[in-house]
Design a protein around this motif. Structure first.
Motif, mmCIF file in Angstrom:
data_model
loop_
_atom_site.group_PDB
_atom_site.id
_atom_site.type_symbol
_atom_site.label_atom_id
_atom_site.label_comp_id
_atom_site.label_asym_id
_atom_site.label_seq_id
_atom_site.Cartn_x
_atom_site.Cartn_y
_atom_site.Cartn_z
ATOM 1 N N LEU A 73 0.841 -1.209 0.000
ATOM 2 C CA LEU A 73 0.000 0.000 0.000
ATOM 3 C C LEU A 73 0.869 1.249 0.000
ATOM 4 O O LEU A 73 2.005 1.232 0.482
ATOM 5 N N ASN A 74 0.295 2.312 -0.502
ATOM 6 C CA ASN A 74 0.942 3.620 -0.441
ATOM 7 C C ASN A 74 1.430 3.877 0.994
ATOM 8 O O ASN A 74 0.715 3.585 1.948
ATOM 9 N N HIS A 118 -1.301 2.695 -5.306
ATOM 10 C CA HIS A 118 -0.286 2.564 -4.266
ATOM 11 C C HIS A 118 1.145 2.709 -4.786
ATOM 12 O O HIS A 118 2.029 3.079 -4.030
#
Lengths: 289, 289
Positions: free
Chosen positions: B158-159, B195
């Motif tokens: 994820l980001n 992301h």
């Protein structure tokens, strides 16, 4: 020829490595610290044994020389200035004159370092590659002007959530590559734990950045960060491994400048008495950093 | 022994490579699509020539086998299931039984892939290293159970803005390292442009992930992203270089599965008629991806 900047750290008093970034007092919203003048901040930091202060342009106006002198008369250093206007991206990228004016202000203050937050993706482009090329050109054009005035430029990578409109540099490796692409002796990088704490390759990137780190910014990453920009935590309240990061900055990258505390916190620290915030910062710095 | 998953792509109709992630219709808030049953979504996707659908556990309940059969009867594939409960972190990490129940559901649906969003930093720890170790142990324990049921597990980075409470994997390189640490043939990674679009090392990481990519998720990164979780853009409306990323996923990592459109958009797409959203997705997919 190596760039010789100003000496930025004085080990003669209370917290010689500790610098306040004035943003931590809520300078730019209606927080409790909004009414504090630069002079009041200077006196309060000096009274607590801080070693340095980093200002924002909006606080300085035309009084750079006077404020810088006052900081030094109080036994501290001006550790830096935030920041150039955006150099790339859609949101009103600065003209060269505007960017040079921020360099002039840093020089007037006697600040050794001016931070660069790059700005986001250039209009009409996708991703970051083209934007990075244009940024390299702009920084290369500004670097000699800054060097003549004794000012170093610190490229600050931001957390990837700020891609698009605020930055095109996301990691220490990105910023280092940009500094190397520019190739000027007074261009380096700034490392802010809020932006880079998550990066598994950080220690390696910092070892590769030996001698290139011009600023180290402290806060903490709150486990439940509620706002991208204004919900930073006080050191010790979050999940960043602050001791490991400082070690990588100081031993890996051989940084020996200030630890600059920069906490944007609209829901917590900006609502408190700035005197309390300054006390807590000093205590937490000793305890957790 | 190599893991042999289900075939996930059918090239016989309108948009064979396109899959809908049902989140794009506002399934989990009071958006316009909140009232659509899985059956209605299936019929609407089939009518538009989508190749596959990815569901969320909350939509399936005890009806996994029936819903899976209905998707296939409509000429499509169940492309995947979102997602395991968090496996690490403070927010109620799942028991092994709960995690296995999500694998059972994927198997019931006939979904080839179950996505893993890891959860955040473990209580009492700092940074991500210790959390990553514990995650590797948990995934290694679940992988054989999933393999016996024909389900692959896709670790999704994820980001970095989701560090702390939602993930301990932030880049394709992070996820690949975790998959390699686990070392099970049915454990790979998912790549979501939201992301990873910002990552300068993405193409290199994807080349290193050859054969390990189990899912490719599409949306766009809006230049002025206003909310961390619920402000994703429709393809073409943002700054992600979608063609370059797909090329790196398909040519670099040799991925040949679906392009799954997953748009969390509380202020825009979730307020629209789901039929319109499905039409726009199909058009933008052809135009920009």
């Amino acid at each position: 020829m190596p760039f010789t900047g100003r000496k930025v750290r004085d080990f003669t008093k209370g917290h010689p490595a500790l610098a306040l970034n004035t943003a931590s007092l809520g300078h730019n919203l209606d927080g409790a610290g909004a009414g504090w003048s630069p002079e009041r901040v200077i006196d309060a930091c000096a009274a607590r044994g801080y070693g340095g202060i980093v200002f924002w342009r909006r606080e300085i106006g035309t009084r750079a020389v006077g404020i810088g002198n006052r900081v030094r008369a109080a036994g501290m250093q001006v550790a830096g200035l935030c920041r150039t206007p955006f150099l790339v991206g859609r949101e009103a990228p600065a003209t060269d004159d505007e960017a040079r004016a921020s360099i002039d202000m840093a020089a007037g203050l006697g600040a050794p370092v001016l931070t660069i937050v790059t700005g986001g993706t250039e209009p009409g482009t996708k991703g970051v590659a083209e934007t990075q090329k244009r940024l390299a050109d702009r920084v290369a054009r500004l670097a000699p002007y800054a060097a003549e005035r004794g000012v170093a430029l610190a490229l600050e990578p931001l957390n990837p959530m700020f891609g698009g409109n605020r930055t095109c540099l996301f990691t220490v490796a990105d910023a280092l590559a940009m500094a190397e692409a520019v190739g000027a002796p007074n261009v380096g990088i700034a490392v802010d734990v809020y932006h880079v704490w998550w990066d598994r390759t950080l220690a390696g990137s910092l070892a590769a950045a030996k001698g290139r780190v011009l600023g180290y910014h402290l806060c903490d990453w709150l486990e439940n960060t509620r706002h991208m920009l204004l919900d930073r935590g006080m050191m010790g309240d979050g999940v960043a491994d602050l001791r490991a990061i400082r070690q990588a900055v100081e031993e890996g990258a051989t940084y020996d400048g200030f630890c600059e505390v920069e906490i944007f916190s609209a829901r917590d620290w900006w609502t408190r008495d700035p005197a309390e915030v300054l006390d807590v910062i000093a205590g937490r710095f000793r305890q957790f950093c």
